[in-house]
Design a protein around this motif. Structure first.
Motif, PDB file in Angstrom:
ATOM      1  N   TYR A   1       7.618   0.414  -9.845  1.00 41.94           N
ATOM      2  CA  TYR A   1       6.628   0.213  -8.776  1.00 41.94           C
ATOM      3  C   TYR A   1       6.037  -1.199  -8.838  1.00 41.94           C
ATOM      4  CZ  TYR A   1       6.825   5.019  -7.220  1.00 41.94           C
ATOM      5  OH  TYR A   1       7.243   6.198  -6.685  1.00 41.94           O
ATOM      6  N   ASP A   2       5.781  -1.692 -10.042  1.00 43.65           N
ATOM      7  CA  ASP A   2       5.281  -3.059 -10.196  1.00 43.65           C
ATOM      8  C   ASP A   2       6.353  -4.074  -9.794  1.00 43.65           C
ATOM      9  OD1 ASP A   2       2.812  -2.189 -11.107  1.00 43.65           O
ATOM     10  OD2 ASP A   2       3.478  -2.158 -13.212  1.00 43.65           O
ATOM     11  N   VAL A   3       7.582  -3.788 -10.187  1.00 42.65           N
ATOM     12  CA  VAL A   3       8.695  -4.662  -9.811  1.00 42.65           C
ATOM     13  C   VAL A   3       8.865  -4.672  -8.293  1.00 42.65           C
ATOM     14  CG1 VAL A   3      11.200  -4.988  -9.986  1.00 42.65           C
ATOM     15  CG2 VAL A   3       9.882  -4.349 -12.023  1.00 42.65           C
TER      16      VAL A   3
ATOM     17  N   LYS B   1       0.840  -1.209   0.000  1.00 39.33           N
ATOM     18  CA  LYS B   1       0.000   0.000   0.000  1.00 39.33           C
ATOM     19  C   LYS B   1       0.874   1.258   0.000  1.00 39.33           C
ATOM     20  CE  LYS B   1      -3.894   2.052   2.417  1.00 39.33           C
ATOM     21  NZ  LYS B   1      -4.822   1.943   3.528  1.00 39.33           N
ATOM     22  N   TYR B   2       1.938   1.256   0.815  1.00 38.61           N
ATOM     23  CA  TYR B   2       2.857   2.402   0.815  1.00 38.61           C
ATOM     24  C   TYR B   2       3.468   2.609  -0.566  1.00 38.61           C
ATOM     25  CZ  TYR B   2       3.040   3.372   5.840  1.00 38.61           C
ATOM     26  OH  TYR B   2       2.736   3.753   7.116  1.00 38.61           O
ATOM     27  N   ILE B   3       3.855   1.513  -1.199  1.00 43.56           N
ATOM     28  CA  ILE B   3       4.505   1.612  -2.512  1.00 43.56           C
ATOM     29  C   ILE B   3       3.542   2.157  -3.558  1.00 43.56           C
ATOM     30  CG2 ILE B   3       5.444   0.228  -4.422  1.00 43.56           C
ATOM     31  CD1 ILE B   3       6.754  -1.559  -2.266  1.00 43.56           C
ATOM     32  N   LEU B   4       2.317   1.646  -3.566  1.00 44.65           N
ATOM     33  CA  LEU B   4       1.387   2.001  -4.631  1.00 44.65           C
ATOM     34  C   LEU B   4       0.639   3.308  -4.398  1.00 44.65           C
ATOM     35  CD1 LEU B   4      -0.125  -1.516  -5.414  1.00 44.65           C
ATOM     36  CD2 LEU B   4       1.733  -0.339  -6.597  1.00 44.65           C
ATOM     37  N   GLU B   5       0.399   3.661  -3.135  1.00 46.38           N
ATOM     38  CA  GLU B   5      -0.487   4.787  -2.871  1.00 46.38           C
ATOM     39  C   GLU B   5       0.199   6.036  -2.329  1.00 46.38           C
ATOM     40  OE1 GLU B   5      -3.726   3.458  -0.424  1.00 46.38           O
ATOM     41  OE2 GLU B   5      -4.253   1.864  -1.825  1.00 46.38           O
ATOM     42  N   ASN B   6       1.494   6.027  -2.167  1.00 48.23           N
ATOM     43  CA  ASN B   6       2.179   7.187  -1.603  1.00 48.23           C
ATOM     44  C   ASN B   6       3.253   7.690  -2.553  1.00 48.23           C
ATOM     45  OD1 ASN B   6       1.260   7.647   1.300  1.00 48.23           O
ATOM     46  ND2 ASN B   6       1.591   5.438   1.244  1.00 48.23           N
TER      47      ASN B   6
ATOM     48  N   LEU C   1      14.863  -1.305  -0.549  1.00 47.51           N
ATOM     49  CA  LEU C   1      14.040  -1.366  -1.752  1.00 47.51           C
ATOM     50  C   LEU C   1      13.280  -0.056  -1.964  1.00 47.51           C
ATOM     51  CD1 LEU C   1      12.545  -3.659  -3.795  1.00 47.51           C
ATOM     52  CD2 LEU C   1      10.692  -3.041  -2.252  1.00 47.51           C
ATOM     53  N   MET C   2      12.677   0.443  -0.898  1.00 46.17           N
ATOM     54  CA  MET C   2      11.886   1.669  -1.013  1.00 46.17           C
ATOM     55  C   MET C   2      12.769   2.899  -1.238  1.00 46.17           C
ATOM     56  SD  MET C   2       8.822   0.876   1.674  1.00 46.17           S
ATOM     57  CE  MET C   2       7.674   2.129   1.152  1.00 46.17           C
ATOM     58  N   THR C   3      13.983   2.874  -0.707  1.00 49.33           N
ATOM     59  CA  THR C   3      14.920   3.984  -0.959  1.00 49.33           C
ATOM     60  C   THR C   3      15.283   4.022  -2.440  1.00 49.33           C
ATOM     61  OG1 THR C   3      15.821   3.788   1.270  1.00 49.33           O
ATOM     62  CG2 THR C   3      17.168   4.948  -0.337  1.00 49.33           C
ATOM     63  N   ASP C   4      15.588   2.857  -3.001  1.00 52.12           N
ATOM     64  CA  ASP C   4      15.890   2.796  -4.433  1.00 52.12           C
ATOM     65  C   ASP C   4      14.690   3.228  -5.263  1.00 52.12           C
ATOM     66  OD1 ASP C   4      18.417   1.884  -3.863  1.00 52.12           O
ATOM     67  OD2 ASP C   4      17.984  -0.225  -4.309  1.00 52.12           O
ATOM     68  N   LEU C   5      13.504   2.787  -4.842  1.00 53.99           N
ATOM     69  CA  LEU C   5      12.280   3.139  -5.563  1.00 53.99           C
ATOM     70  C   LEU C   5      12.014   4.643  -5.476  1.00 53.99           C
ATOM     71  CD1 LEU C   5       9.914   1.984  -7.175  1.00 53.99           C
ATOM     72  CD2 LEU C   5       8.704   1.675  -5.001  1.00 53.99           C
ATOM     73  N   LYS C   6      12.288   5.206  -4.317  1.00 56.79           N
ATOM     74  CA  LYS C   6      12.087   6.647  -4.106  1.00 56.79           C
ATOM     75  C   LYS C   6      12.961   7.439  -5.075  1.00 56.79           C
ATOM     76  CE  LYS C   6      14.464   8.541  -0.962  1.00 56.79           C
ATOM     77  NZ  LYS C   6      15.262   9.370  -0.139  1.00 56.79           N
ATOM     78  N   GLU C   7      14.192   6.987  -5.238  1.00 57.93           N
ATOM     79  CA  GLU C   7      15.134   7.726  -6.071  1.00 57.93           C
ATOM     80  C   GLU C   7      14.941   7.470  -7.563  1.00 57.93           C
ATOM     81  OE1 GLU C   7      18.852   6.492  -4.400  1.00 57.93           O
ATOM     82  OE2 GLU C   7      18.466   7.552  -2.519  1.00 57.93           O
ATOM     83  N   LYS C   8      14.641   6.227  -7.942  1.00 61.85           N
ATOM     84  CA  LYS C   8      14.566   5.892  -9.376  1.00 61.85           C
ATOM     85  C   LYS C   8      13.144   5.741  -9.894  1.00 61.85           C
ATOM     86  CE  LYS C   8      18.924   3.530  -8.920  1.00 61.85           C
ATOM     87  NZ  LYS C   8      19.544   2.254  -8.677  1.00 61.85           N
ATOM     88  N   GLY C   9      12.172   5.681  -8.983  1.00 56.07           N
ATOM     89  CA  GLY C   9      10.790   5.431  -9.385  1.00 56.07           C
ATOM     90  C   GLY C   9      10.116   6.582 -10.083  1.00 56.07           C
ATOM     91  N   THR C  10      10.606   7.801  -9.862  1.00 56.74           N
ATOM     92  CA  THR C  10       9.995   8.952 -10.540  1.00 56.74           C
ATOM     93  C   THR C  10      10.263   8.918 -12.038  1.00 56.74           C
ATOM     94  OG1 THR C  10      11.928  10.285  -9.969  1.00 56.74           O
ATOM     95  CG2 THR C  10       9.993  10.476  -8.551  1.00 56.74           C
TER      96      THR C  10
END
Length: 188
Positions: free
Chosen positions: A161-163, A83-88, A146-155
């Motif tokens: 986000y699916d990965v 939920k944090y990954i998909l909705e925030n 994982l979330m730190t990497d997603l925060k930086e590269k997910g934009t």
């Protein structure tokens, strides 16, 4: 000696012998009764001890309780993290999210401990809590990474986000498998 005196002495002599034999038999009988009573008392004491400790889980019951609680923790954490990954927006809310995750993981550790503190013996409680805490700490580190990497590269790459969601699900499946194995060894 008169026949009456002789008869009285004989009667009293026989009474003494009969009384002596009776007392001896009673003594043997009482010794056996006391031995039996001692065994019965010992058995009752063991049964009472077992009944007094019956509120402690052992064996398969303990394994089932530990497994169910572990699965509850797994699914609760997995759902919350996805939920944090998909909705925030991780980049904007990272400070709050990272603190919330730390609190959530700590709550899960405490929940595990409080669930089992009254229904398991102290040795099992300590071992089960250590196992769960180790896995939760390792999982927390993996999720934060994982979330730190997603925060930086997910934009830049929205497919990450699916990965990340699949990675979280895979990790928690692995988490459950590891803990199931460790719990089954612990509850034996």
């Amino acid at each position: 000696m008169t026949p009456e005196l002789f008869k009285m002495i004989a009667n009293y002599g026989i009474m003494v012998v009969i009384s002596g034999i009776f007392v001896w038999q009673q003594q043997v009988l009482f010794n056996k009764v006391f031995e039996i009573l001692e065994k019965v008392t010992s058995t009752i004491s063991k049964i009472e001890n077992k009944l007094n400790n019956s509120d402690k889980l052992t064996g398969k019951g303990l394994e089932l309780a530990l497994t169910l609680k572990m699965q509850d923790i797994r699914w609760g954490l997995q759902k919350r993290i996805v939920k944090y990954i998909l909705e925030n927006n991780l980049k904007e809310n990272w400070e709050i999210i990272s603190r919330e995750l730390a609190v959530i993981f700590e709550e899960k550790k405490q929940s595990y401990y409080t669930t089992f503190k009254d229904i398991s013996d102290s040795v099992t409680l300590k071992l089960a809590t250590e196992i769960m805490n180790e896995e939760l700490e390792a999982t927390h580190e993996i999720i934060i990474s994982l979330m730190t990497d997603l925060k930086e590269k997910g934009t830049e790459e929205k497919s990450l986000y699916d990965v990340a969601q699949r990675s979280v699900e895979n990790h928690f499946e692995h988490f459950e498998n590891i803990l199931t194995e460790k719990i089954s060894k612990l509850a034996v």
